[in-house]
Design a protein around this motif. Structure first.
Motif, short mmCIF file in Angstrom:
data_model
loop_
_atom_site.label_atom_id
_atom_site.label_comp_id
_atom_site.label_asym_id
_atom_site.label_seq_id
_atom_site.Cartn_x
_atom_site.Cartn_y
_atom_site.Cartn_z
N THR A 135 0.85 -1.19 0.00
CA THR A 135 0.00 0.00 0.00
C THR A 135 0.89 1.25 0.00
OG1 THR A 135 -0.09 0.07 2.42
CG2 THR A 135 -1.81 -1.20 1.26
N LEU A 136 0.29 2.39 -0.33
CA LEU A 136 1.07 3.63 -0.40
C LEU A 136 1.65 3.99 0.96
CD1 LEU A 136 2.03 6.14 -1.90
CD2 LEU A 136 -0.18 7.22 -1.41
N LEU A 137 0.87 3.83 2.05
CA LEU A 137 1.37 4.15 3.38
C LEU A 137 2.54 3.25 3.76
CD1 LEU A 137 1.15 5.71 6.03
CD2 LEU A 137 -0.57 4.04 6.81
N ALA A 138 2.42 1.97 3.47
CA ALA A 138 3.51 1.03 3.78
C ALA A 138 4.76 1.38 2.97
CB ALA A 138 3.07 -0.39 3.50
N PHE A 139 4.56 1.71 1.72
CA PHE A 139 5.69 2.06 0.85
C PHE A 139 6.40 3.31 1.36
CE2 PHE A 139 7.18 4.55 -2.86
CZ PHE A 139 8.20 3.70 -3.28
#
Length: 333
Positions: free
Chosen positions: A283-287
């Motif tokens: 996900t964008l947050l994880a990335f």
């Protein structure tokens, strides 16, 4: 506050702003790449969809244009820091050199970003762009840290009539080798991670903490996953070894001990954010969490390596204002 000290505060604050702006520009670049917004302004540079300021605002256009606007802001901040620091701290040769390196990597990062937009460069070149962005951040961070250190020793240097060194005596040779050899290693590890990201292979990674995807998973995901996680484990053990040696030197080099503690925290966060990346299927947050932690880890390792360099001690001229001098008294009135 004496006028001469005010200029030191200005230089330091500008350095902090430049460091923050570098992180913002890099983060916008990561968002740009992860959301596929790199062509939100078309295949054009410097204009955006044929205009200097676009009138049609899709989400991809907003992300890409925001990323582009951040670069000239960062460049102007760095030019101001380089000019002021180069004049005020020129007797400490490290600072003008770091200012020049910072400008070089920021401009190189902008150039590679422009080429990626215009020519749709392959994943290997995009991964190189990511590596350059980390070098840009680390060099600006080192510049700011050394401005702070130079300001602390600046007035004290008059007692010996020589520019006191910004670093203490050299640490053990084994420690120097550990911190300098880890830099190319982590750079290659980050390059591999950036390549995985740019080819979108990470979405096929499975398993925590050990990979569990099939050996015939698409895009060589099985082999890339094992390679990336194995090299990350080696990095954890490497930084543990750095910490162990710094612990033994903490009385003589507190700066190295503190830096190694921060590096240990960051490498632990890197592992956790990597597991989060796999569990969330990128996900964008994880990335963003993962690349931000990696940026901090690389920056602190660059600091440790820089702190092992020998210091240059030079004679002072009239660059500084001696405490208690007539000029110093005038500056206080």
């Amino acid at each position: 506050m004496p006028r001469t000290r005010r200029w030191g505060l200005v230089a330091f604050v500008l350095g902090i702003l430049a460091t923050i702006q570098t992180l913002i520009v890099n983060t916008m670049g990561f968002i740009d790449a992860d959301t596929g917004s790199a062509f939100g302004c078309g295949h054009q540079w410097l204009t955006c969809n044929g205009q200097w300021i676009p009138t049609a605002w899709a989400l991809t256009t907003l992300i890409e244009f925001s990323h582009r606007v951040g670069v000239p802001i960062l460049t102007m901040l760095l030019l101001a820091v380089a000019l002021l620091a180069g004049i005020r701290y020129r007797k400490w040769i490290e600072i003008p050199i770091l200012a020049a390196i910072s400008l070089f990597f920021v401009l190189l990062e902008a150039f590679l970003g422009a080429m990626a937009v215009v020519f749709e460069e392959p994943p290997a070149v995009i991964a190189t762009h990511f590596g350059v962005s980390l070098l840009a951040f680390s060099s600006v961070l080192l510049l700011t840290v050394n401005i702070w250190r130079a300001e602390r020793v600046r007035q004290a240097s008059y007692e010996e009539q020589a520019a006191l060194p910004l670093r203490s005596e050299l640490p053990q040779r084994g420690f120097r080798l550990l911190v300098w050899l880890v830099l190319p290693y982590i750079y290659l590890e980050m390059y591999l991670g950036a390549f995985i990201s740019s080819t979108n292979t990470g979405v096929d990674f499975r398993g925590i903490p050990i990979p569990t995807e099939r050996i015939n998973a698409p895009h060589f995901a099985f082999f890339l996953d094992w390679m990336h996680r194995s090299s990350a484990l080696i990095l954890v053990l490497w930084i543990l070894a750095i910490f162990a040696q710094a612990l033994n030197m903490r009385r003589q080099r507190l700066d190295l001990f503190r830096g190694s503690v921060i590096a240990l925290v960051f490498v632990g966060l890197q592992a956790l954010s990597g597991f989060y990346l796999v569990a969330s299927h990128v996900t964008l947050l994880a990335f963003l969490s993962h690349v931000t932690v990696v940026t901090g880890l690389f920056g602190i390792l660059c600091f440790l390596a820089f702190q092992t360099l020998p210091s240059v001690k030079r004679e002072l001229t009239d660059q500084l204002t001696p405490p208690g001098s007539a000029r110093d008294k005038r500056s206080r009135t």
